[in-house]
Design an enzyme around this catalytic site. Structure first.
Site, PDB file in Angstrom:
ATOM      1  N   TYR A   1      -4.428 -11.143  -5.164  1.00 54.72           N
ATOM      2  CA  TYR A   1      -3.804 -10.114  -4.566  1.00 54.72           C
ATOM      3  C   TYR A   1      -4.339  -9.136  -3.674  1.00 54.72           C
ATOM      4  O   TYR A   1      -3.724  -8.944  -2.745  1.00 54.72           O
ATOM      5  CB  TYR A   1      -3.474  -9.168  -5.690  1.00 54.72           C
ATOM      6  CG  TYR A   1      -2.438  -7.952  -5.657  1.00 54.72           C
ATOM      7  CD1 TYR A   1      -1.215  -8.108  -5.186  1.00 54.72           C
ATOM      8  CD2 TYR A   1      -2.987  -6.795  -5.568  1.00 54.72           C
ATOM      9  CE1 TYR A   1      -0.632  -6.956  -4.993  1.00 54.72           C
ATOM     10  CE2 TYR A   1      -2.474  -5.723  -5.319  1.00 54.72           C
ATOM     11  CZ  TYR A   1      -1.021  -5.778  -5.154  1.00 54.72           C
ATOM     12  OH  TYR A   1      -0.213  -4.819  -4.558  1.00 54.72           O
TER      13      TYR A   1
ATOM     14  N   SER B   1      -2.521  -2.252  -0.032  1.00 56.41           N
ATOM     15  CA  SER B   1      -2.885  -1.710  -1.414  1.00 56.41           C
ATOM     16  C   SER B   1      -4.273  -1.236  -1.239  1.00 56.41           C
ATOM     17  O   SER B   1      -5.085  -1.660  -0.422  1.00 56.41           O
ATOM     18  CB  SER B   1      -2.610  -2.533  -2.361  1.00 56.41           C
ATOM     19  OG  SER B   1      -3.358  -2.275  -3.655  1.00 56.41           O
TER      20      SER B   1
END
Length: 318
Positions: free
Chosen positions: A200, A187
């Site tokens: 995350y 990400s």
């Protein structure tokens, strides 16, 4: 010319060459290479099968479809058997390839990997797509996350442990054949400020770093390892329903990302996200405090809107 003058000139020359080479390498990997060579990539050269984790929705499903369109048989790995069977049938009928399904929950214990080993026995897997992952319901401060302790355990099992475990299972046969492709979905939050997504973004940083170093170790064995660091993509996980320039639909994103396989060891996979990455990292260099403040305020606004709409209820900070 004095000695000091010569050294200064030489240092400027070296830095200039490095800068020019770095800029050209960046442009080639992220733009020129995909544009010139991306469509000619032969994915079937790696093997007969591609295995995709988290394959029933979003980016994972589109990787499965796109690789099937390029002639590979597909192994779909995800949690819900009924959804796996539906997607497998859809892919098989659309692209005339073989499909197989493995229903496992990646937040469970290590026993799931024994099941995966058993199910893939005898299959020549040339491509592994480590896509499975879970995110926050909405951005929030670490201590305000509902059911925080369980979320931490689940996210590490799913986002972190799954990657080296799947590589441990499949990489040996790739090394034996001296060819293979491992794509891991990280990400953009792994490499830019990402307050209110602390756990995350940290798991995605692991995914990116693991891919970088695995590539260093096994590139000489004919294994290509790529880390994809997307920005926002319109999927169920992001709750973005409509695609846009900065948040494309998953099919558009994956087709773009596959063009980068032969040119970039890591990429956002989508050119507008490359521009966003460059701007963000430039601001981080020039005005780190401003960028941190802006990022946190943006995340807080998303959080507050979710709370106001009744979509999210944080716990009281301890």
């Amino acid at each position: 010319m004095s000695c000091c003058g010569f050294i200064s000139t030489f240092c400027v020359f070296v830095v200039s060459v490095q800068l020019i080479c770095g800029v050209f390498r960046f442009l080639y990997q992220q733009f020129i290479g995909p544009l010139l060579n991306g469509k000619s990539t032969d994915f079937k050269k790696y093997g007969q099968w591609a295995l995709v984790t988290g394959a029933t929705d979003g980016i994972g499903k589109e990787y499965a479809r796109s690789l099937a369109k390029r002639g590979l048989n597909i192994i779909l790995v995800s949690r819900t058997l009924s959804k796996l069977e539906t997607v497998a049938k859809e892919i098989s009928e659309a692209f005339n390839v073989e499909t197989a399904v493995i229903d496992v929950n990646f937040t469970s214990g290590p026993e799931i990997y024994d099941k995966i080993k058993e199910k893939i026995h005898g299959k020549e897997i040339g491509i592994l797509v480590n896509n499975v992952g879970m995110g926050y319901i909405t951005p929030d401060y670490f201590l305000s996350i509902p059911n925080r302790d369980q979320m931490i355990k689940d996210m590490i099992q799913c986002n972190v442990l799954s990657i080296p475990m799947m590589c441990s299972i499949i990489l040996p046969q790739m090394v034996e054949r001296k060819k293979g492709l491992v794509i891991t979905i990280s990400s953009l939050s792994a490499i830019i400020p990402a307050g209110c997504m602390t756990v995350y973004s940290a798991t995605k940083a692991f995914a990116h770093k693991f891919s970088e170093d695995l590539s260093m170790e096994y590139g000489k064995h004919g294994i290509k390892v790529q880390s994809i660091l997307p920005g926002p993509v319109a999927t169920n996980m992001t709750r973005l329903k409509k695609g846009s320039l900065m948040a494309p639909k998953a099919d558009k994103f994956v087709e773009s990302a596959l063009l980068t396989v032969d040119s970039a060891p890591y990429s956002t996979g989508y050119f507008p996200h490359v521009i966003f990455q460059v701007i963000t990292q430039f601001l981080s260099f020039l005005m780190p405090s401003y960028l941190t403040s802006l990022t946190l305020k943006t995340m807080e606004n998303v959080r507050n809107r979710s709370i106001k709409k009744g979509l999210y209820t944080p716990v009281a900070s301890q």
